[in-house]
Design an enzyme around this catalytic site. Structure first.
Site, PDB file in Angstrom:
ATOM      1  N   ALA A  62      45.025 -39.443  40.403  1.00 29.13           N
ATOM      2  CA  ALA A  62      43.737 -38.768  40.560  1.00 29.13           C
ATOM      3  C   ALA A  62      43.747 -37.419  39.850  1.00 29.13           C
ATOM      4  CB  ALA A  62      43.431 -38.591  42.043  1.00 29.13           C
ATOM      5  N   GLY A 101      46.577 -43.507  41.998  1.00 28.45           N
ATOM      6  CA  GLY A 101      45.395 -44.198  41.499  1.00 28.45           C
ATOM      7  C   GLY A 101      45.641 -44.923  40.194  1.00 28.45           C
ATOM      8  N   GLU A 104      47.077 -48.199  41.262  1.00 31.40           N
ATOM      9  CA  GLU A 104      46.029 -48.985  41.929  1.00 31.40           C
ATOM     10  C   GLU A 104      45.053 -49.551  40.902  1.00 31.40           C
ATOM     11  OE1 GLU A 104      45.175 -47.546  46.322  1.00 31.40           O
ATOM     12  OE2 GLU A 104      45.039 -45.857  44.933  1.00 31.40           O
ATOM     13  N   GLU A 124      51.337 -41.332  47.468  1.00 30.19           N
ATOM     14  CA  GLU A 124      50.348 -40.641  48.297  1.00 30.19           C
ATOM     15  C   GLU A 124      50.912 -40.042  49.580  1.00 30.19           C
ATOM     16  OE1 GLU A 124      47.863 -43.257  45.635  1.00 30.19           O
ATOM     17  OE2 GLU A 124      49.800 -43.387  46.641  1.00 30.19           O
TER      18      GLU A 124
END
Length: 701
Positions: A62, A101, A104, A124
């Site tokens: 992110a 992210g 992901e 995370e």
């Protein structure tokens, strides 16, 4: 140039993300991926899609500049959905890192290939949250529960070869960086030729063999033991359990709910503060921000004891030439053996390969001749903590070192300005306070003296980064940031013991707060004789003699800590487990009586508050005195140098989160019960509390 572009290569559509430096998944990247995925699906000439990133890495996660802000459209779930629902196969081509992210996003693609040097992970939990874009649901469906637990609960990335072996990536690409785009196109061509349909992980089940309940129970027990007090790992296990027991959409909904709760938690805020504080600590003060660092390749180290050897190993590991100076042939031989033994152990543990072992050994030399440092770019003194010894060395260095060489002292307490004053080059001198063992501990206090040149300070920060240290800039005072604050922490532990708390109660209360060990355990580990000798150099006005009555007696009985088999605790041969000792209880009672102290029952809450708030109050004084530039620098110092629990953010953040008005009131309470000498709120603390502010509102830079 567009942040996200689409170009065709034959029947392959290549979507390229170009958002330096790390291709963070910002609003522009999210919008660009959705736009180009839709465009590729609408183009009849495109049969498969490759998602790739330019620069040094795949999407690393992110965009940290968006942390704590309202999300901008399109949201990340929309990107994930666009990739997975593409009716044309999408292949993620990974190099560098695919973290958080980034991974992901790759999991939402139908296939993945990776360069052999890539790393993939979901870190995370280190920010007090869990993967929130269905990572806890997709990863176990692809690689199974054991590896998903390992990756998500620890937050540690895995290598591309391990990912390939586990099926996380479908193909491994070797060769230089240019090999990945070519391999991705070839892989996409094969997908088209074979007629392979998109593989959507949301439509798969988690592979199970009946051992899942045991795996989850073990993971919970391990997380409790290894990450004591940290909530996110347990919440991540909850989300992974949902992947086993619920349909994909229901599991994803549970993941979102858990993520929301984690993001609202104090721990998440503290861990995110720690993340940003570490990066902020690397910023130079304004007067040095435009300074050009001096080049360096050769490091001189004076002193081959534990500290000197640790510093040498850190420098050797960074590929720097190291010349060590020892006082005589016997000391030289001991230091030389220590370095080579350490390199052998590092090799045996697999932390370096044989080639690196050979290289590092060749970079090291040792002599008793100070003249060997005449070509060194940076010289670090790491000898006994005595001012006259250090001054003598710096007088000699002033004659030997070349013009422009940086001279650094590794002092833990002493006045760097006084050391610099004996030379004709005070602008070239600063402190580099390493923490022992210096090759392992991450913290480095960079001590800027009054006359330290801006480019010298800038060079020290470059050195810190090169040898993989977290550097914090401090100015000159007794003990700098960390050890000046530590005095109050240890003082309160000593006084609490005299006033009625047992050593084991004190240490347990601090461990329960989140420290890996209590203050009295730490004193035993470090050795009580060091503090005993230092206190003899200081006037009684600098410290509370009562706090050290018990420790002084123990040292005089040759009970110096672990190294003598007994200190505040006793130790059995070959075992470092601290064991209560009735003899120490008796000595404590005797010393309390001599001091006129009536012993009482003390609560764990009081133990924690007196130890921790002593840090906070002294930290406020450091900010007032401009010894520390930022409150967050103090937090970084304690997180990396003293074991303060990361999930509490550091002492200054902890105080701000608790409320500075409440902290002030508590300090005043202690002033009323145990005396105002040490328990009067620092003026800055009182000012911020009265104004309803926090330490994060104060910047002493």
């Amino acid at each position: 140039m567009s942040t996200v572009s689409l170009h065709k290569q034959g029947r392959i559509g290549v979507i390229a993300v170009d958002h330096p430096p790390v291709n963070a998944i910002s609003q522009a990247v999210r919008e660009g991926i959705i736009t180009q995925i839709n465009a590729a699906n609408a183009d009849g000439h495109i049969a498969a899609i490759v998602l790739i990133a330019k620069g040094r890495t795949f999407m690393a996660g992110a965009d940290i500049t968006e942390f704590g802000k309202a999300p901008k459209s399109p949201g990340f779930p929309q990107v994930i959905n666009a990739l997975e629902q593409s009716h044309k196969p999408v292949i993620a081509a990974i190099h560098g890192t695919a973290l958080g992210g980034g991974l992901e996003l790759a999991l939402a693609c139908h296939f993945r290939i990776a360069h052999e040097g890539a790393k993939l992970g979901l870190p995370e939990v280190t920010l007090g949250i869990i993967p929130g874009a269905q990572g806890t649901q997709r990863l176990p469906r692809l690689v199974g529960l054991p590896l998903a637990l390992e990756m998500i609960v620890s937050g540690k990335p895995i290598t591309a070869p391990k990912a390939h072996q586990a099926g996380l990536v479908d193909d491994l690409v070797k060769g230089d960086a240019d090999a990945l785009p070519r391999a991705a196109i070839a892989y996409a061509d094969k997908i088209i030729t074979d007629g392979t349909a998109p593989r959507r992980l949301s439509q798969m089940e988690v592979p199970q063999n009946g051992s899942e309940a045991d795996l989850l129970a073990k993971a919970r027990a391990d997380a409790t033991r290894k990450m004591r007090g940290v909530l996110a790992p347990q919440k991540a296990i909850d989300a992974l359990e949902a992947a086993l027991t619920l349909p994909f959409e229901d599991g994803a909904a549970k993941e979102r709910a858990i993520l929301g709760a984690c993001m609202a938690s104090p721990q998440s805020k503290a861990l995110q503060h720690a993340f940003f504080a570490e990066r902020k600590a690397a910023r130079l003060p304004k007067h040095a921000q435009n300074a050009t660092p001096r080049p360096f390749n050769q490091i001189g180290i004076i002193g081959g004891g534990t500290m000197g050897c640790g510093i040498a190993l850190a420098c050797l590991g960074a590929g720097l030439y190291v010349t060590m100076i020892e006082r005589d042939a016997d000391a030289l031989k001991r230091a030389q053996n220590s370095i080579h033994k350490s390199l052998d152990e590092i090799l045996a543990r697999g932390r370096i390969d044989k080639a690196a072992h050979t290289t590092q050994g060749a970079l090291f030399s040792i002599t008793t001749d100070m003249a060997a440092l005449s070509e060194a770019d940076i010289i670090i003194e790491a000898v006994f903590e005595k001012m006259e010894v250090k001054k003598s060395i710096f007088r000699d260095l002033d004659k030997v070192a070349k013009k422009g060489a940086i001279l650094a002292t590794n002092t833990s307490y002493l006045n760097v300005d006084d050391i610099a004053s004996v030379t004709g080059r005070p602008a070239d001198i600063l402190g580099l306070h390493f923490f022992s063992p210096a090759n392992i501990m991450k913290l480095l206090e960079v001590v800027e003296a009054k006359k330290t040149a801006p480019d010298v300070l800038a060079t020290a920060m470059v050195l810190a980064k090169k040898i993989r240290k977290i550097a914090v800039i401090a100015r000159v005072c007794h003990g700098f940031i960390g050890n000046r604050m530590l005095e109050g922490y240890l003082r309160e532990a000593g006084l609490l013991m005299l006033e009625g708390a047992t050593p084991q109660q004190i240490d347990k209360a601090i461990r329960d707060f989140g420290y890996p060990m209590g203050p009295l355990q730490m004193i035993d580990m470090a050795g009580m004789d060091i503090g005993y000798m230092l206190r003899k150099q200081f006037p009684a006005s600098r410290f509370d003699p009562n706090a050290y009555r018990v420790m002084n007696r123990l040292v005089e009985m040759d009970r110096k800590g672990q190294k003598t088999g007994a200190g505040i605790y006793r130790y059995e041969a070959g075992n470092r487990t601290p064991l209560p000792d009735p003899a120490v209880d008796k000595i404590t009672e005797e010393e309390a009586q001599k001091a006129g102290i009536t012993r009482r029952t003390i609560s764990d809450e009081e133990i924690v508050d007196r130890c921790i708030l002593s840090l906070v109050n002294e930290g406020a004084r450091l900010l007032e005195d401009r010894i520390a530039m930022r409150a967050s620098d103090i937090d970084v110092t304690y997180l990396y140098g003293y074991g303060f629990p990361r999930w509490r953010g550091g002492p200054m953040f902890y105080a701000s989160q608790r409320g500075l008005d409440k902290i002030c009131d508590r300090i005043k309470q202690f002033g009323e019960t145990v005396g105002t000498r040490w328990w009067t709120p620092a003026p800055l603390l009182q000012k911020l509390a009265q104004e309803g502010k926090t330490f994060t509102d104060f910047d002493a830079e």
